[in-house]
Design a protein around this motif. Structure first.
Motif, short mmCIF file in Angstrom:
data_model
loop_
_atom_site.label_atom_id
_atom_site.label_comp_id
_atom_site.label_asym_id
_atom_site.label_seq_id
_atom_site.Cartn_x
_atom_site.Cartn_y
_atom_site.Cartn_z
N ALA A 241 0.83 -1.21 0.00
CA ALA A 241 0.00 0.00 0.00
C ALA A 241 0.86 1.26 0.00
O ALA A 241 0.65 2.19 0.78
CB ALA A 241 -0.96 0.00 1.19
N CYS A 242 1.87 1.28 -0.87
CA CYS A 242 2.73 2.44 -0.99
C CYS A 242 3.01 2.68 -2.47
O CYS A 242 2.46 2.01 -3.33
CB CYS A 242 4.04 2.24 -0.22
SG CYS A 242 5.09 0.91 -0.86
N SER A 243 3.87 3.63 -2.78
CA SER A 243 4.21 3.92 -4.17
C SER A 243 5.43 3.11 -4.59
O SER A 243 6.25 2.70 -3.74
CB SER A 243 4.49 5.41 -4.35
OG SER A 243 5.73 5.74 -3.73
N LEU A 248 11.78 1.13 -4.67
CA LEU A 248 13.07 1.47 -5.25
C LEU A 248 14.02 2.03 -4.19
O LEU A 248 15.21 1.68 -4.15
CB LEU A 248 12.89 2.47 -6.39
CG LEU A 248 12.08 1.99 -7.60
CD1 LEU A 248 11.74 3.16 -8.50
CD2 LEU A 248 12.83 0.93 -8.38
N LEU A 249 13.52 2.91 -3.33
CA LEU A 249 14.34 3.50 -2.28
C LEU A 249 14.82 2.43 -1.29
O LEU A 249 15.97 2.44 -0.85
CB LEU A 249 13.55 4.58 -1.55
CG LEU A 249 14.25 5.26 -0.37
CD1 LEU A 249 15.56 5.92 -0.81
CD2 LEU A 249 13.32 6.29 0.28
N ALA A 250 13.93 1.49 -0.95
CA ALA A 250 14.32 0.41 -0.04
C ALA A 250 15.42 -0.45 -0.65
O ALA A 250 16.37 -0.85 0.05
CB ALA A 250 13.10 -0.44 0.30
N ALA A 251 15.33 -0.72 -1.94
CA ALA A 251 16.37 -1.51 -2.61
C ALA A 251 17.70 -0.76 -2.62
O ALA A 251 18.76 -1.36 -2.41
CB ALA A 251 15.93 -1.84 -4.03
N TYR A 252 17.66 0.53 -2.84
CA TYR A 252 18.87 1.35 -2.82
C TYR A 252 19.48 1.35 -1.42
O TYR A 252 20.70 1.20 -1.24
CB TYR A 252 18.53 2.77 -3.25
CG TYR A 252 19.68 3.72 -3.38
CD1 TYR A 252 20.88 3.36 -3.97
CD2 TYR A 252 19.56 5.04 -2.91
CE1 TYR A 252 21.93 4.28 -4.10
CE2 TYR A 252 20.60 5.96 -3.04
CZ TYR A 252 21.78 5.56 -3.63
OH TYR A 252 22.81 6.47 -3.75
N GLY A 253 18.63 1.53 -0.40
CA GLY A 253 19.12 1.50 0.97
C GLY A 253 19.77 0.18 1.31
O GLY A 253 20.84 0.12 1.94
N PRO A 290 15.68 14.42 3.73
CA PRO A 290 16.26 13.13 4.13
C PRO A 290 15.19 12.11 4.50
O PRO A 290 14.17 12.44 5.11
CB PRO A 290 17.11 13.50 5.35
CG PRO A 290 16.43 14.69 5.93
CD PRO A 290 15.77 15.42 4.81
N VAL A 291 15.44 10.87 4.11
CA VAL A 291 14.62 9.74 4.55
C VAL A 291 15.51 8.82 5.38
O VAL A 291 16.53 8.33 4.88
CB VAL A 291 14.03 8.96 3.36
CG1 VAL A 291 13.19 7.78 3.86
CG2 VAL A 291 13.20 9.87 2.47
N ARG A 292 15.14 8.59 6.60
CA ARG A 292 15.94 7.74 7.49
C ARG A 292 15.70 6.28 7.15
O ARG A 292 14.56 5.82 7.08
CB ARG A 292 15.57 8.02 8.93
CG ARG A 292 16.50 7.36 9.95
CD ARG A 292 16.24 7.95 11.32
NE ARG A 292 17.12 7.38 12.34
CZ ARG A 292 17.21 7.84 13.59
NH1 ARG A 292 16.47 8.89 13.95
NH2 ARG A 292 18.03 7.28 14.46
N MET A 293 16.79 5.53 6.93
CA MET A 293 16.68 4.13 6.57
C MET A 293 16.54 3.28 7.84
O MET A 293 17.43 3.29 8.70
CB MET A 293 17.92 3.69 5.79
CG MET A 293 18.06 4.31 4.41
SD MET A 293 16.83 3.73 3.20
CE MET A 293 15.66 5.08 3.24
N PRO A 294 15.45 2.55 7.96
CA PRO A 294 15.23 1.71 9.14
C PRO A 294 15.97 0.38 8.99
O PRO A 294 16.81 0.23 8.10
CB PRO A 294 13.71 1.51 9.12
CG PRO A 294 13.40 1.50 7.65
CD PRO A 294 14.36 2.46 6.99
N GLU A 295 15.66 -0.59 9.82
CA GLU A 295 16.20 -1.94 9.66
C GLU A 295 15.79 -2.47 8.28
O GLU A 295 14.61 -2.51 7.95
CB GLU A 295 15.64 -2.85 10.77
CG GLU A 295 15.74 -4.34 10.49
CD GLU A 295 17.16 -4.82 10.23
OE1 GLU A 295 17.31 -5.68 9.34
OE2 GLU A 295 18.10 -4.33 10.87
N TRP A 306 8.47 2.85 4.08
CA TRP A 306 7.27 3.65 3.83
C TRP A 306 6.91 4.49 5.06
O TRP A 306 6.53 5.67 4.94
CB TRP A 306 6.12 2.73 3.44
CG TRP A 306 4.77 3.32 3.18
CD1 TRP A 306 3.58 2.75 3.49
CD2 TRP A 306 4.44 4.57 2.55
NE1 TRP A 306 2.53 3.55 3.10
CE2 TRP A 306 3.03 4.69 2.52
CE3 TRP A 306 5.20 5.60 2.02
CZ2 TRP A 306 2.37 5.78 1.98
CZ3 TRP A 306 4.54 6.71 1.49
CH2 TRP A 306 3.14 6.78 1.47
N ALA A 307 7.09 3.93 6.25
CA ALA A 307 6.84 4.71 7.47
C ALA A 307 7.81 5.87 7.57
O ALA A 307 7.43 6.99 7.96
CB ALA A 307 6.94 3.80 8.70
#
Length: 431
Positions: A241-243, A248-253, A290-295, A306-307
């Motif tokens: 339920a996200c874009s 893509l950002l999660a994969a980069y992180g 900035p988007v903080r990368m979680p676990e 997404w959070a």
């Protein structure tokens, strides 16, 4: 055609002030430059194209604005006419890199004089490519689409033998948060980024200073993901339920964390800061946040990213430089808050009729280092993802770019696999 009056003077926006300051710290930095590309398919009349380019420059105040100090602050002064040299004629078939070398140099721009752009044209057997070198203070990614739309309109008129006059598009006055909202947003960022870590430098190499980054040349690695990957990314986005941007950002992180061993770092990303009334305006109407990368290693990484993205959106009205001031706790030469940048271009690229030709934009990579490492992903019309990873040529990331590109593709596949439907059960046969 709208009548022009005396030059208008307005305070510069927060981002314009940042680019002005960047010019003072590192003059002629490639990080402040953009090279846009528009393709014209069909037989092009050079004189009509020149007239159309002039008409677009007259229409958009962003292409005829000087930035100076007045009364102790940076202001934008709109000039009556654009300050630009005639379009540069490039050899037939000139590619993007060669156009950049020909157009972009230490004397290309002078923002205090209002010289913020220059065009070049390169014909070939099937049409003509228009390159537009622009200072970033006057242009962003979506501006390329606005420029192509108006160039097609003006060329269509010129090709018919008519004057390619377009109505003047006045620049919108900068709108920034009020003092009370600024205080609330600064508190939001202090809380959201408390304890966030820097991205480790690969192989414990030296961390480049901001001035060195601004002056550095770029190394890059290009790759592409087939349409099936994009379809899988979209499926994972629907599941979470996200874009698709978040996937893509999660994969980069994940790719960055795998190479550096880093955790809890931030990735900067540009977000659109255009109002509904600015859809047809040229300008740098973005904010990098900035988007903080979680676990990231455990299942559910996309939901956690997404959070973090939602927290970023809540504070995105605060200009980047103020986010840095609010959240930065340790002074240093290195880029504060985030050292990696991610940009996703997913907007629709329209093909515009222009008399006997058709015009459309071409996705282009950055021409300067805006971070220690940066990734740009563009969605092409057929669903292919065009990916460009870049880093300063003298930094620790330059030799790691092939590995980063491969890691990004691998992580996309792993994340997309989480949304794959389970295998159907096969009924057992008789005992």
């Amino acid at each position: 055609m709208t009548e022009r009056t005396a030059p208008r003077v307005q305070p510069a926006s927060a981002l314009e002030r940042q680019f002005w300051l960047g010019e003072q710290i590192a003059p002629a930095s490639p990080a402040n430059w953009v090279l846009a590309e528009v393709r014209a398919d069909g037989p092009v009349d050079p004189s009509a194209l020149d007239a159309a380019l002039s008409a677009v420059a007259r229409r958009h105040e962003a292409l005829r604005t000087a930035f100076v100090i007045e009364g102790g602050q940076v202001v934008r002064t709109v000039l009556a006419e654009p300050v630009a040299e005639p379009p540069l004629r490039l050899p037939a078939g000139t590619a993007f890199a060669d156009a950049a070398a020909a157009l972009l140099g230490a004397d290309t721009f002078d923002i205090a004089a209002g010289r913020v752009h220059r065009a070049a044209v390169a014909p070939d057997d099937d049409g003509t490519t228009v390159f537009l070198a622009v200072h970033h203070i006057a242009f962003d990614g979506l501006s390329q689409e606005v420029f192509a739309t108006d160039l097609a309109r003006a060329y269509g008129l010129a090709a018919e033998g008519r004057a390619p006059d377009l109505p003047v598009r006045e620049r919108s006055a900068p709108v920034e948060p009020a003092a009370a909202q600024r205080t609330e947003l600064a508190a939001h960022w202090r809380s959201a980024l408390a304890g966030a870590a820097d991205l480790p430098v690969p192989d414990d190499g030296p961390a480049p200073g901001q001035r060195a980054l601004a002056r550095a040349g770029l190394a890059e690695r290009r790759t592409a993901c087939p349409p099936a990957v994009w379809q899988a990314v979209c499926a994972e986005a629907r599941r979470c339920a996200c874009s698709p941007f978040v996937v893509l950002l999660a994969a980069y992180g994940r790719a960055l964390a795998g190479i550096t061993g880093g955790a809890d770092f931030c990735v900067g990303t540009p977000v659109v800061a255009r109002s509904a009334g600015q859809a047809d305006e040229l300008g740098c109407l973005i904010n990098t946040v900035p988007v903080r990368m979680p676990e990231l290693s455990a299942p559910g990484a996309v939901e956690r990213v997404w959070a973090s993205v939602r927290e970023t959106i809540l504070g995105s009205a605060l200009p980047c430089d103020e986010i840095v001031r609010a959240a930065r706790t340790v002074a240093g030469r290195r880029m504060p808050v985030f050292q990696a940048v991610f940009a996703f271009e997913s907007w629709r690229r329209v093909e515009h009729p222009a008399g006997p030709v058709r015009m459309h934009t071409v996705p282009v990579p950055p021409v300067g280092a805006v971070a220690e490492v940066q990734l740009q992903v563009c969605e092409l019309p057929d669903g292919t993802l065009k990916c460009v990873v870049q880093a300063p040529t003298t930094g620790a990331w330059a030799p790691r770019l092939p590995g980063l590109a491969d890691a990004f593709r691998t992580q996309l596949g792993l994340l997309a696999a989480e949304s794959a439907p389970p295998l159907p059960l096969v009924p057992e046969g008789p005992a």
